[in-house]
Write a protein that holds these residues in place. Structure first.
Motif, PDB file in Angstrom:
ATOM      1  N   TYR A 145      -6.648   8.122   6.821  1.00 27.55           N
ATOM      2  CA  TYR A 145      -5.769   8.473   5.710  1.00 27.55           C
ATOM      3  C   TYR A 145      -5.226   7.200   5.062  1.00 27.55           C
ATOM      4  N   ILE A 146      -5.486   7.034   3.772  1.00 32.03           N
ATOM      5  CA  ILE A 146      -5.131   5.821   3.039  1.00 32.03           C
ATOM      6  C   ILE A 146      -4.293   6.181   1.819  1.00 32.03           C
ATOM      7  N   LEU A 147      -3.271   5.388   1.570  1.00 27.18           N
ATOM      8  CA  LEU A 147      -2.440   5.528   0.378  1.00 27.18           C
ATOM      9  C   LEU A 147      -2.672   4.307  -0.499  1.00 27.18           C
ATOM     10  N   LEU A 148      -3.114   4.560  -1.720  1.00 25.16           N
ATOM     11  CA  LEU A 148      -3.527   3.500  -2.639  1.00 25.16           C
ATOM     12  C   LEU A 148      -2.617   3.525  -3.862  1.00 25.16           C
ATOM     13  N   ARG A 174      -3.241   3.285   6.326  1.00 21.26           N
ATOM     14  CA  ARG A 174      -3.252   2.037   5.569  1.00 21.26           C
ATOM     15  C   ARG A 174      -2.614   2.284   4.206  1.00 21.26           C
ATOM     16  N   VAL A 175      -1.788   1.349   3.762  1.00 20.86           N
ATOM     17  CA  VAL A 175      -1.137   1.442   2.455  1.00 20.86           C
ATOM     18  C   VAL A 175      -1.461   0.173   1.669  1.00 20.86           C
ATOM     19  N   TYR A 176      -2.013   0.350   0.475  1.00 21.74           N
ATOM     20  CA  TYR A 176      -2.362  -0.789  -0.375  1.00 21.74           C
ATOM     21  C   TYR A 176      -1.488  -0.787  -1.626  1.00 21.74           C
ATOM     22  N   VAL A 177      -0.987  -1.959  -2.001  1.00 21.83           N
ATOM     23  CA  VAL A 177      -0.324  -2.164  -3.290  1.00 21.83           C
ATOM     24  C   VAL A 177      -1.213  -3.152  -4.043  1.00 21.83           C
ATOM     25  N   LEU A 178      -2.134  -2.619  -4.833  1.00 22.49           N
ATOM     26  CA  LEU A 178      -3.252  -3.411  -5.347  1.00 22.49           C
ATOM     27  C   LEU A 178      -2.834  -4.561  -6.253  1.00 22.49           C
ATOM     28  N   ARG A 215      10.024   6.489  -3.166  1.00 25.21           N
ATOM     29  CA  ARG A 215      10.429   7.189  -1.945  1.00 25.21           C
ATOM     30  C   ARG A 215       9.984   8.648  -1.929  1.00 25.21           C
ATOM     31  N   PRO A 216      10.188   9.436  -3.004  1.00 24.19           N
ATOM     32  CA  PRO A 216       9.700  10.827  -2.972  1.00 24.19           C
ATOM     33  C   PRO A 216       8.195  10.922  -2.747  1.00 24.19           C
ATOM     34  N   ARG A 217       7.430  10.047  -3.402  1.00 25.58           N
ATOM     35  CA  ARG A 217       5.974  10.062  -3.213  1.00 25.58           C
ATOM     36  C   ARG A 217       5.605   9.657  -1.781  1.00 25.58           C
ATOM     37  N   TRP A 218       6.352   8.716  -1.219  1.00 25.06           N
ATOM     38  CA  TRP A 218       6.084   8.314   0.160  1.00 25.06           C
ATOM     39  C   TRP A 218       6.323   9.481   1.121  1.00 25.06           C
ATOM     40  N   ILE A 219       7.447  10.172   0.949  1.00 21.78           N
ATOM     41  CA  ILE A 219       7.785  11.280   1.845  1.00 21.78           C
ATOM     42  C   ILE A 219       6.718  12.367   1.772  1.00 21.78           C
ATOM     43  N   GLU A 220       6.305  12.719   0.560  1.00 26.76           N
ATOM     44  CA  GLU A 220       5.263  13.742   0.401  1.00 26.76           C
ATOM     45  C   GLU A 220       3.956  13.301   1.043  1.00 26.76           C
ATOM     46  N   LYS A 273      14.248   1.834   3.984  1.00 30.81           N
ATOM     47  CA  LYS A 273      14.701   3.224   4.047  1.00 30.81           C
ATOM     48  C   LYS A 273      13.601   4.205   4.431  1.00 30.81           C
ATOM     49  N   VAL A 274      12.417   3.708   4.758  1.00 30.39           N
ATOM     50  CA  VAL A 274      11.322   4.572   5.212  1.00 30.39           C
ATOM     51  C   VAL A 274      10.660   3.920   6.422  1.00 30.39           C
ATOM     52  N   ASN A 275      10.014   4.735   7.235  1.00 28.30           N
ATOM     53  CA  ASN A 275       9.347   4.238   8.437  1.00 28.30           C
ATOM     54  C   ASN A 275       7.853   4.109   8.158  1.00 28.30           C
ATOM     55  N   VAL A 276       7.456   2.983   7.594  1.00 30.01           N
ATOM     56  CA  VAL A 276       6.054   2.770   7.266  1.00 30.01           C
ATOM     57  C   VAL A 276       5.214   2.633   8.531  1.00 30.01           C
ATOM     58  N   LEU A 277       5.710   1.876   9.506  1.00 27.51           N
ATOM     59  CA  LEU A 277       4.923   1.597  10.702  1.00 27.51           C
ATOM     60  C   LEU A 277       4.719   2.838  11.565  1.00 27.51           C
ATOM     61  N   GLY A 278       5.662   3.769  11.540  1.00 24.06           N
ATOM     62  CA  GLY A 278       5.550   4.966  12.371  1.00 24.06           C
ATOM     63  C   GLY A 278       4.870   6.136  11.680  1.00 24.06           C
TER      64      GLY A 278
END
Length: 325
Positions: free
Chosen positions: A244-247, A267-271, A222-227, A257-262
């Protein structure tokens, strides 16, 4: 403030990386002594991390760390030579190339999961910096012909512009421009020179503008997502056309508990398609790293390829199409 702390840590990491690159051939341990004829650039943050750890081990006179870092260096050289020599015959059909690059990265990454490597502190970021360098090997074919015109790799990226002045007299001459930056793990960007002037003065500043920005995480919490969410919004204020991509390799995030879609993150990848499990617990259970999902890496390649190849604005005007955005 968590975002401010993240920015401070990121800036420090970037400064440290730049210092290692600038002094690559100085001191008792050099890039040449570890990597031979392979140079260090901003596109090779993992190599820079290895060099820094080799220097630290020498200062500490830790023979065990010195031997281990040289073993890692040798494996890194093997990975890098193979990765850089792997050709991508077709960007439109990249599956074989991506599969090869993913396998090469996975083989090397397994070494960094060895419990012997735990002797190195986490702030040195061996694991995430390897993922950063994997991005370079994976995406380099998309810009190979114009790579000399671009800024690739780990960079501090332009986020916007604001003005300050110590007093009214200075303001009357030339308000001072300020360029907030964000530290990005891998970018495909362009270095430009901004010139602002009045009849009384001129200020020139070099900034990096990203077409593609990728953040690399061993695990996403969560902290990394918020940043990352804040940084994505700031970067896009500086250049709205940025992809902008988060890998991440693992997920440690309660999605309720986070708004990924908004988010401004495109794009977010969980490899590894796996939740993060403490290494100690995983090892006690006899579990190794879950394999990287190759189709996700193929999607990453295709997403960046399409962004670089397609128009970023409609060739028709709103007066022709009736569509403003």
């Amino acid at each position: 403030d968590r975002s401010e702390l993240g920015a401070i840590l990121a800036e420090g990491a970037s400064d440290e990386l730049e210092a290692v690159i600038e002094t690559a051939e100085q001191g008792p341990v050099t890039a040449s002594s570890l990597f031979g004829d392979l140079p260090l650039t901003n596109a090779h943050p993992h190599g820079s991390n290895i060099l820094k750890k080799a220097r630290d081990a020498t200062k500490e006179k830790d023979k065990g760390k010195q031997d281990l870092i040289r073993e890692i260096s040798a494996r890194y050289v093997e990975w890098r030579r193979e990765a850089e020599s792997t050709e991508c015959p077709s960007a439109e059909e990249p599956d074989e190339f991506v599969s090869t690059q993913t396998a090469l990265y996975s083989d090397y990454r397994d070494l960094l999961d060895d419990d012997r490597v735990d002797v190195f502190d986490s702030r040195g970021a061996l694991q995430p910096s390897a993922l950063e360098e994997f991005c370079y090997f994976l995406l380099r074919p998309l810009v190979r012909d114009i790579e000399h015109k671009l800024a690739l790799g780990h960079r501090e990226i332009f986020q916007g512009l604001y003005f300050t002045a110590p007093n009214f007299a200075r303001f009357a001459d030339l308000p001072l421009p300020n360029y907030p930056v964000g530290n990005l793990d891998f970018v495909i960007g362009k270095q430009v020179t901004s010139t602002l002037s009045t009849e009384d003065g001129k200020v020139e500043t070099s900034i990096f503008v990203p077409a593609v920005a990728i953040e690399c995480k061993t695990y996403l919490d969560r902290p990394r997502w918020i940043e990352s969410d804040i940084l994505a919004a700031n970067i896009k204020r500086g250049f709205p056309g940025c992809l902008y991509i988060l890998l991440s390799e693992f997920l440690k995030l309660d999605l309720a508990k986070v708004n990924v879609l908004g988010s401004q993150i495109d794009r977010v990848y969980v490899l590894r398609r796996a939740k993060n499990v403490d290494r100690k617990i995983r090892r006690e259970g006899g579990e190794g790293l879950k394999p990287i999902h190759v189709p996700a890496a193929v999607d990453l390649f295709a997403r960046v390829r399409d962004h670089l190849n397609n128009d970023w604005v409609s060739p028709e005007s709103w007066e022709d199409s009736g569509i403003l955005k």
